[in-house]
Design a protein around this motif. Structure first.
Motif, PDB file in Angstrom:
ATOM      1  N   VAL A   1       0.835  -1.205   0.000  1.00 13.80           N
ATOM      2  CA  VAL A   1       0.000   0.000   0.000  1.00 13.80           C
ATOM      3  C   VAL A   1       0.862   1.244   0.000  1.00 13.80           C
ATOM      4  CG1 VAL A   1      -1.769   1.265   1.292  1.00 13.80           C
ATOM      5  CG2 VAL A   1      -1.860  -1.238   1.172  1.00 13.80           C
ATOM      6  N   LEU A   2       1.931   1.172   0.744  1.00 12.59           N
ATOM      7  CA  LEU A   2       2.837   2.330   0.827  1.00 12.59           C
ATOM      8  C   LEU A   2       3.514   2.607  -0.522  1.00 12.59           C
ATOM      9  CD1 LEU A   2       4.462   1.782   4.326  1.00 12.59           C
ATOM     10  CD2 LEU A   2       2.723   3.447   3.689  1.00 12.59           C
ATOM     11  N   ILE A   3       3.802   1.558  -1.250  1.00 13.14           N
ATOM     12  CA  ILE A   3       4.461   1.753  -2.558  1.00 13.14           C
ATOM     13  C   ILE A   3       3.544   2.525  -3.508  1.00 13.14           C
ATOM     14  CG2 ILE A   3       5.332   0.553  -4.603  1.00 13.14           C
ATOM     15  CD1 ILE A   3       6.343  -1.637  -2.699  1.00 13.14           C
ATOM     16  N   VAL A   4       2.270   2.160  -3.523  1.00 14.55           N
ATOM     17  CA  VAL A   4       1.305   2.862  -4.393  1.00 14.55           C
ATOM     18  C   VAL A   4       1.208   4.322  -4.004  1.00 14.55           C
ATOM     19  CG1 VAL A   4      -1.107   2.984  -5.092  1.00 14.55           C
ATOM     20  CG2 VAL A   4       0.015   0.749  -4.846  1.00 14.55           C
ATOM     21  N   LEU A   5       1.121   4.557  -2.699  1.00  6.12           N
ATOM     22  CA  LEU A   5       1.043   5.939  -2.230  1.00  6.12           C
ATOM     23  C   LEU A   5       2.310   6.710  -2.562  1.00  6.12           C
ATOM     24  CD1 LEU A   5      -0.673   5.426   1.270  1.00  6.12           C
ATOM     25  CD2 LEU A   5      -1.710   6.305  -0.833  1.00  6.12           C
TER      26      LEU A   5
ATOM     27  N   LEU B   1       5.188  10.783  -5.616  1.00  4.32           N
ATOM     28  CA  LEU B   1       6.436  11.095  -6.336  1.00  4.32           C
ATOM     29  C   LEU B   1       6.156  12.062  -7.486  1.00  4.32           C
ATOM     30  CD1 LEU B   1       9.443  10.508  -6.471  1.00  4.32           C
ATOM     31  CD2 LEU B   1       8.929   8.572  -7.974  1.00  4.32           C
ATOM     32  N   GLY B   2       5.038  11.859  -8.183  1.00  2.00           N
ATOM     33  CA  GLY B   2       4.691  12.771  -9.289  1.00  2.00           C
ATOM     34  C   GLY B   2       4.473  14.189  -8.796  1.00  2.00           C
ATOM     35  N   LEU B   3       3.755  14.298  -7.734  1.00  2.00           N
ATOM     36  CA  LEU B   3       3.547  15.615  -7.135  1.00  2.00           C
ATOM     37  C   LEU B   3       4.854  16.218  -6.677  1.00  2.00           C
ATOM     38  CD1 LEU B   3       0.333  14.850  -4.978  1.00  2.00           C
ATOM     39  CD2 LEU B   3       0.457  16.048  -7.183  1.00  2.00           C
ATOM     40  N   PHE B   4       5.732  15.379  -6.226  1.00  2.00           N
ATOM     41  CA  PHE B   4       7.016  15.880  -5.720  1.00  2.00           C
ATOM     42  C   PHE B   4       7.844  16.499  -6.835  1.00  2.00           C
ATOM     43  CE2 PHE B   4      11.514  15.064  -4.889  1.00  2.00           C
ATOM     44  CZ  PHE B   4      11.704  15.835  -3.760  1.00  2.00           C
ATOM     45  N   PHE B   5       7.895  15.793  -7.978  1.00  5.33           N
ATOM     46  CA  PHE B   5       8.685  16.365  -9.099  1.00  5.33           C
ATOM     47  C   PHE B   5       8.123  17.713  -9.536  1.00  5.33           C
ATOM     48  CE2 PHE B   5      10.168  11.940  -9.837  1.00  5.33           C
ATOM     49  CZ  PHE B   5      11.518  12.201  -9.677  1.00  5.33           C
ATOM     50  N   SER B   6       6.816  17.863  -9.509  1.00  3.74           N
ATOM     51  CA  SER B   6       6.203  19.155  -9.892  1.00  3.74           C
ATOM     52  C   SER B   6       6.648  20.254  -8.941  1.00  3.74           C
ATOM     53  CB  SER B   6       4.686  19.048  -9.884  1.00  3.74           C
ATOM     54  OG  SER B   6       4.255  18.084 -10.803  1.00  3.74           O
ATOM     55  N   VAL B   7       6.616  19.904  -7.666  1.00  5.39           N
ATOM     56  CA  VAL B   7       7.017  20.878  -6.659  1.00  5.39           C
ATOM     57  C   VAL B   7       8.493  21.211  -6.775  1.00  5.39           C
ATOM     58  CG1 VAL B   7       7.242  21.274  -4.176  1.00  5.39           C
ATOM     59  CG2 VAL B   7       5.189  20.185  -5.062  1.00  5.39           C
ATOM     60  N   VAL B   8       9.317  20.207  -7.110  1.00  6.57           N
ATOM     61  CA  VAL B   8      10.764  20.442  -7.241  1.00  6.57           C
ATOM     62  C   VAL B   8      11.050  21.380  -8.398  1.00  6.57           C
ATOM     63  CG1 VAL B   8      12.966  19.346  -7.788  1.00  6.57           C
ATOM     64  CG2 VAL B   8      11.414  18.308  -6.105  1.00  6.57           C
ATOM     65  N   THR B   9      10.346  21.172  -9.475  1.00  7.52           N
ATOM     66  CA  THR B   9      10.564  22.037 -10.659  1.00  7.52           C
ATOM     67  C   THR B   9      10.257  23.479 -10.342  1.00  7.52           C
ATOM     68  OG1 THR B   9      10.011  20.180 -12.089  1.00  7.52           O
ATOM     69  CG2 THR B   9       9.965  22.370 -13.075  1.00  7.52           C
ATOM     70  N   LEU B  10       9.150  23.716  -9.618  1.00  9.00           N
ATOM     71  CA  LEU B  10       8.748  25.090  -9.283  1.00  9.00           C
ATOM     72  C   LEU B  10       9.693  25.722  -8.261  1.00  9.00           C
ATOM     73  CD1 LEU B  10       4.856  24.616  -8.992  1.00  9.00           C
ATOM     74  CD2 LEU B  10       6.107  25.735 -10.836  1.00  9.00           C
ATOM     75  N   THR B  11      10.193  24.920  -7.383  1.00  7.84           N
ATOM     76  CA  THR B  11      11.014  25.481  -6.300  1.00  7.84           C
ATOM     77  C   THR B  11      12.501  25.471  -6.607  1.00  7.84           C
ATOM     78  OG1 THR B  11      11.122  23.304  -5.225  1.00  7.84           O
ATOM     79  CG2 THR B  11       9.352  24.782  -4.533  1.00  7.84           C
ATOM     80  N   SER B  12      12.928  24.832  -7.733  1.00  9.42           N
ATOM     81  CA  SER B  12      14.376  24.744  -8.012  1.00  9.42           C
ATOM     82  C   SER B  12      14.991  26.109  -8.222  1.00  9.42           C
ATOM     83  CB  SER B  12      14.631  23.842  -9.219  1.00  9.42           C
ATOM     84  OG  SER B  12      13.971  24.353 -10.344  1.00  9.42           O
TER      85      SER B  12
END
Length: 889
Positions: free
Chosen positions: A828-832, A837-848
């Motif tokens: 269950v944790l892997i799915v979450l 992870l997708g949301l994380f990359f979006s946030v990383v791009t905006l905050t880089s």
């Protein structure tokens, strides 16, 4: 005397007497305020001398002797007053009178369960004070009566074949009018002859019966009876004795065969002896009695038939008489063989030689010929001579053969005069039993010969008995019991021995000697018999001395008797109690239940009785501890906790029961052994919400922090082991903890930033079950701490995660990536995680872009944060070191 002092009272005396008479004869009293009868009780011992104070009636009634007119006391029983007690009329004091009170006479039917009391009525006068006082005086028993046997001589019959240890009851037991301990307590024999002893049995009613016990084989023929004294002893101090003669008669059994007193007898017979003449009397004896001793006489088959016809033998009496006329021309000698037959026995044999002589006639005469020593008609014979000892021959001469001569003895005593078997008209004077100088010293005898014509010939003879040393001294007591207190002064008098000897002159002089078994500290005076002890005695060294004393006469040969002396050393309180150890140490596990036995203190006292009774007490700490006075068991009133106090030191005193009491003191140390009753306490980290900043570039092998815990227990119960039982964040195996020191080191490079949480288990090594605590160690991996509230929210969320603790084992000290799993629902944790992870990359791009601009500024802040963290770590290490020092203390 009273009237002279108070003249007016004589006038009023008649009125008082009348009122007292009306008091007892009429229901109406002369005075309405008479008091009710009161009762006073006094106790005295019997046998008190005249004038002994009994009690003060006025004082005991709490009367006021200052009132007027004064009190008078009257005892109406004048007979009782004059016989037993006297009353002081003015003071009301009672005293014993001239006659001593004897409890046994006053209360002859009194038993031990009821008291003996003398009841009196006392009047308290004059009338305005009148009281009737009932006085009861209890008479207490003292040991003033000796035990007494119902008869002076007790006879008992015992068969001679009685087996050893056979018991015979002595039915005539002694009676003592005194009560309780003053009554008969034991019996013993003055002389047991080495053949008997006494035992005492008590029946259900408490009466003592002595039993005679046979201790050795009896032989009636050796000794037919034993005469001694049986002693009854009461329990008084000193004890009183009663005595009776005990006569033990040994009854016969058939264990002996006949024997002749003389196996060779010579008889002289004149040729003209008439038919029926008495020739001889054979005497055979059997030591048995009655039917066992019946003897019959008969000729042997070797005696010719014509000889049997000439000499008649009485088969019952053994008398041989002439049955025919003797022919002196054909025979001058006959030999007769006689048999004595008994039941079940081989016959005894005796030989009678008959010599035939001719008779010469002449003037009659009685001629004495002395065998014993004689001077001027006085014969002397020793008392040691046996029975049938010859004294003198008396020969009747010149008697006509056809005339019968009667020769006999006049006088009293153990003597006999009889014809001598070998010759006619020869008479032998001899004793019939041994003589005893101590009974009779002299005898007067007359030998009388009388013929048929009345001619009487007399010879006077005096026999004197010579004393010999045939009596041994006799002690008044064969067992002398003496009591003496220990620590006596040297040369203390013990007793005076007394022995008597019935012999005369020096043969009766007695000297006293100690036996070979007597210790050298005892000395006896040879002449007076005074026994002393030369040194001080110590009961603890030896309590009883038993030895022999000898009474020796001065005769030849010397005779002696012995008595046994028993010296009992009485105890004095001269020894203090002593503990078996100088001090005591007891090891007790903590939490030991209250009133449980911690240990036993053994104490001894060499004294005896009350002097040796020991009581124990605690001088300090009695609010926590207690001790059993009897057993000496030490106990705690409550459960003890080692963590509060690990050692107790108590002072125990032992006091004996002597007067004055002696004591000693010992120290008792109680050491509490640790029990694993305290789990480890984590001192650092101080809470599960604390955390530590760890830089991402920290190298593997670096010590990150340390978990520090303490345990109040000791030993293995306080040895702490550290282990990581759960983890969250980072890769498995990123951190390791030293199981002994709790030091946490980095094992792998930190690739991810964020919060790492370790659940550390802190466990001791106690038995049977180790105790443990857990603590959450949190690491925040990042270059800086920019958002404190964010980290706290992570820590709060982390605390809400419920983790399952696993039991701790030694094997869990080595951690592996596969060993622990923080979340069992990994799929269950892997799915979450993929979604996030997708949301994380979006946030990383905006905050880089923003991060790049602030990079330099962040580096500056990081340097500012690392310094305080480092200082914080250093201060924590100092705190840890101090905590370790405190725990060691």
């Amino acid at each position: 005397m009273f009237n002279s002092r108070h003249p007016s009272l004589s006038k009023r005396g008649g009125i008082w007497g009348l009122c007292i008479l009306l008091l007892y004869t009429s229901p109406l009293s002369c005075f309405a305020n008479f008091s009710k009868a009161k009762e006073l009780i006094y106790k005295i011992k019997e046998g008190l001398p005249r004038g002994t104070f009994i009690g003060a009636i006025g004082v005991d009634l709490h009367l006021d002797f200052t009132v007027e007119p004064p009190f008078l006391f009257n005892l109406p029983q004048k007979k009782v007053s004059g016989q037993y007690v006297s009353l002081n009329n003015t003071t009301g004091e009672l005293y014993t009178s001239a006659i001593e009170i004897d409890r046994e006479t006053l209360c002859p039917d009194n038993s031990e369960g009821h008291g003996c009391a003398l009841s009196l009525d006392v009047f308290v006068l004059p009338q305005q004070y009148f009281q009737l006082v009932k006085v009861k005086i209890f008479i207490e028993d003292v040991n003033d009566n000796r035990p007494k046997f119902p008869v002076d001589e007790i006879c008992m019959s015992v068969p001679e074949n009685t087996p050893i240890n056979a018991r015979y009851a002595v039915e005539q037991s002694a009676v003592d009018p005194d009560l309780g301990l003053h009554g008969v307590q034991t019996y013993w024999l003055v002389n047991d002859f080495g053949m008997f002893t006494l035992d005492v049995e008590e029946n259900e009613g408490g009466e003592l019966t002595p039993f005679l016990i046979v201790t050795d084989a009896l032989d009636r023929e050796t000794q037919a009876e034993y005469i001694t004294d049986i002693i009854a002893e009461d329990g008084g101090t000193p004890p009183l004795l009663g005595a009776a003669t005990l006569k033990i008669i040994i009854t016969d059994v058939n264990d002996n065969c006949p024997q002749f007193t003389e196996s060779q007898i010579n008889v002289t017979l004149h040729g003209n002896t008439t038919k029926g003449a008495h020739l001889a009397r054979l005497h055979a004896f059997d030591h048995d009695l009655d039917a066992n001793a019946q003897i019959s006489y008969a000729y042997s088959e070797r005696v010719p038939r014509d000889t049997r016809s000439l000499f008649h033998l009485d088969r019952i009496t053994g008398v041989i008489k002439l049955a025919g006329k003797i022919d002196t021309g054909t025979a001058t000698f006959y030999k007769l063989t006689i048999l004595a037959n008994g039941p079940g026995c081989i016959p005894a044999v005796a030989t009678v030689s008959v010599h035939i002589i001719k008779v010469v006639t002449g003037p009659p005469a009685l001629i004495p010929r002395y065998i014993a020593a004689e001077k001027d008609g006085v014969v002397t014979i020793k008392e040691s001579e046996p029975a049938f000892s010859p004294i003198a021959f008396f020969t009747v001469k010149n008697i006509d053969m056809n005339h019968r001569v009667d020769c006999h003895l006049e006088g009293t005593g153990p003597f006999r005069l009889g014809p001598y078997q070998m010759f006619k008209n020869e008479y032998l004077l001899e004793t019939t039993e041994p003589l005893d100088y101590e009974k009779i010293q002299e005898y007067e005898l007359i030998v009388v010969a009388k013929n048929a014509q009345g001619l009487v010939i007399k010879t006077f003879l005096k026999v004197q008995v010579l004393d010999e040393n045939d009596n041994a001294p006799v002690f008044q007591q064969s067992l002398v019991e003496i009591s003496v207190e220990e620590n006596n002064p040297p040369n203390t008098f013990l007793t005076q021995l007394q022995a008597t000897d019935q012999d005369s002159e020096s043969r009766g002089d007695v000297i006293y000697l100690l036996g070979g078994d007597a210790p050298g500290i005892f000395v006896v005076d040879r002449v007076t018999g005074v026994l002393t002890v030369t040194t001080s005695l110590d009961r603890e060294e030896k309590e009883t001395y038993r030895f022999i004393v000898r009474a020796v006469d001065q005769g030849t040969p010397r005779r002696e008797s012995i008595a046994t002396v028993v010296v009992s050393v009485q105890d004095r309180n001269d020894n203090s109690p002593r503990f078996i150890n100088k001090d005591f140490t007891f090891f007790v596990p903590e939490n030991f239940p209250g009133y449980g036995e911690i240990g036993v203190l053994s104490v001894t006292d060499a004294d005896a009785g009350e002097n040796g009774w020991v009581a124990l007490s605690i001088l300090n700490g009695s609010d926590i501890f207690m001790i059993d006075t009897g057993r000496g068991a030490l106990r705690a009133k409550t459960s003890l906790d080692r963590e509060q106090q690990g050692t107790y030191q108590l002072w125990i005193e032992a006091v004996d029961g002597g007067e004055p009491a002696l004591s000693c003191v010992t120290m008792v140390t109680v050491l509490l052994l640790d029990v694993n009753d305290n789990p480890p306490i984590v001192l650092f980290p101080q809470s599960n919400q604390s955390y530590m900043l760890v830089l991402p570039n920290t190298l593997p092998g670096t010590s990150i922090t340390e978990v520090y815990a303490v345990d109040k227990d000791t030993g293995m119960n306080a040895v702490i082991a550290y282990s990581i039982v759960k983890r969250k964040g980072g890769e498995p195996g990123s951190f390791a903890i030293d199981p002994e020191t709790g030091n946490i080191t980095l094992k792998r490079e930190l690739s991810n930033r964020g919060l790492y949480s370790l659940l550390v288990k802190v466990s001791d090594h106690g038995q049977p079950e180790p105790l443990y605590s857990t603590v959450m160690v949190n690491f925040f991996v990042n270059e800086t701490v920019s958002n404190e509230s964010y980290i706290q929210s992570l820590l709060t969320r982390e605390a809400e995660i419920e983790v399952e603790e696993r039991p701790w084992y030694k094997g869990q000290m080595t951690e592996g990536p596969e060993r622990y799993e923080l979340f069992p629902c990994r799929p269950v944790l892997i799915v979450l995680s993929v979604t996030c992870l997708g949301l994380f990359f979006s946030v990383v791009t905006l905050t880089s872009y923003i991060c790049c601009k602030r990079f330099k500024k962040q580096r500056k802040k990081r340097s500012e944060v690392e310094i305080p963290l480092k200082m914080k770590n250093d201060s924590m290490q100092v705190v840890n070191r101090k905590l370790r020092q405190i725990s060691n203390i």
